[in-house]
Design a protein around this motif. Structure first.
Motif, PDB file in Angstrom:
ATOM      1  N   ALA A   1      -4.182   1.852  -8.119  1.00 35.15           N
ATOM      2  CA  ALA A   1      -5.441   2.174  -6.583  1.00 35.15           C
ATOM      3  C   ALA A   1      -6.879   1.985  -7.133  1.00 35.15           C
TER       4      ALA A   1
ATOM      5  N   LEU B   1      -7.326   6.295   0.110  1.00 36.60           N
ATOM      6  CA  LEU B   1      -6.431   6.651  -1.048  1.00 36.60           C
ATOM      7  C   LEU B   1      -6.378   7.965  -1.939  1.00 36.60           C
ATOM      8  N   THR B   2      -7.066   8.368  -2.683  1.00 34.82           N
ATOM      9  CA  THR B   2      -7.276   9.944  -2.725  1.00 34.82           C
ATOM     10  C   THR B   2      -6.612  10.613  -1.429  1.00 34.82           C
TER      11      THR B   2
ATOM     12  N   ALA C   1       1.500   4.131  -2.830  1.00 36.31           N
ATOM     13  CA  ALA C   1       0.906   5.445  -2.757  1.00 36.31           C
ATOM     14  C   ALA C   1       1.676   6.436  -3.612  1.00 36.31           C
TER      15      ALA C   1
ATOM     16  N   ALA D   1     -12.363   2.852   0.991  1.00 39.10           N
ATOM     17  CA  ALA D   1     -10.989   2.587   0.496  1.00 39.10           C
ATOM     18  C   ALA D   1     -10.613   3.633  -0.300  1.00 39.10           C
TER      19      ALA D   1
ATOM     20  N   LEU E   1       1.196  -1.385  -0.303  1.00 38.28           N
ATOM     21  CA  LEU E   1       0.320  -0.202   0.609  1.00 38.28           C
ATOM     22  C   LEU E   1       1.769   1.078   0.383  1.00 38.28           C
TER      23      LEU E   1
END
Length: 176
Positions: free
Chosen positions: A128, A161-162, A120, A157, A116
């Motif tokens: 993603a 993530l954003t 990123a 999620a 992860l």
């Protein structure tokens, strides 16, 4: 356009491997070993990418294509690396969601955070999205009657993530 045509030729070649017998590699213990090697390699690449993004490791000089991120491990293209890390993260998430052995779950718990962070670091949206959709499918497989919960988890999620700085910066560049 030349890169796309070359990639299409390679993808078509690989697509021919399944009908001629490469699918036998994925049965039983051989398939589990192949998947374990993929996740282990992707985990190592994720650690390298995170080190590169943090400026802790420059690695070897490889040819980059887009240059959006210095996090390309030994792949040379953060887009390809991001997609591989997203798919490997789904594979590492599977033992945590579906029934599996203790050693497999421990290995997944070790590799998933590295994957992860590496994902990123690449700021790759395709990887993603693959992770979010794969996670939703896994949760749906674990509890088919809870498809709404799976969709909510995928949405959560995606939001998390954003919120990560590299992904947020990339989204900002895309929307302007």
């Amino acid at each position: 356009q030349e890169l796309s045509l070359g990639a299409l030729r390679v993808a078509l070649l690989y697509a021919c491997l399944l009908p001629i017998g490469a699918s036998r590699l994925t049965h039983g213990a051989g398939g589990r070993a192949l998947l374990a090697f993929f996740v282990a390699g992707a985990t190592a690449s994720g650690a390298m990418a995170a080190g590169q993004a943090a400026g802790l490791w420059t690695g070897v000089h490889v040819e980059t294509i887009t240059g959006r991120s210095p996090a390309c491990a030994l792949v040379g293209n953060e887009g390809v690396l991001g997609l591989a890390l997203g798919l490997a993260a789904v594979a590492a998430l599977a033992p945590l969601v579906l029934p599996s052995g203790r050693r497999t779950r421990i290995a997944a718990m070790v590799s998933l955070p590295v994957l992860l962070v590496g994902l990123a670091s690449t700021a790759n949206l395709t990887g993603a999205v693959a992770l979010v959709v794969g996670a939703a499918v896994l949760v749906g497989l674990a509890a088919p009657r809870r498809a709404l919960v799976a969709a909510g988890a995928a949405l959560l999620a995606g939001i998390v993530l954003t919120a990560l700085p590299p992904v947020r910066a990339r989204l900002g560049r895309m929307l302007t």
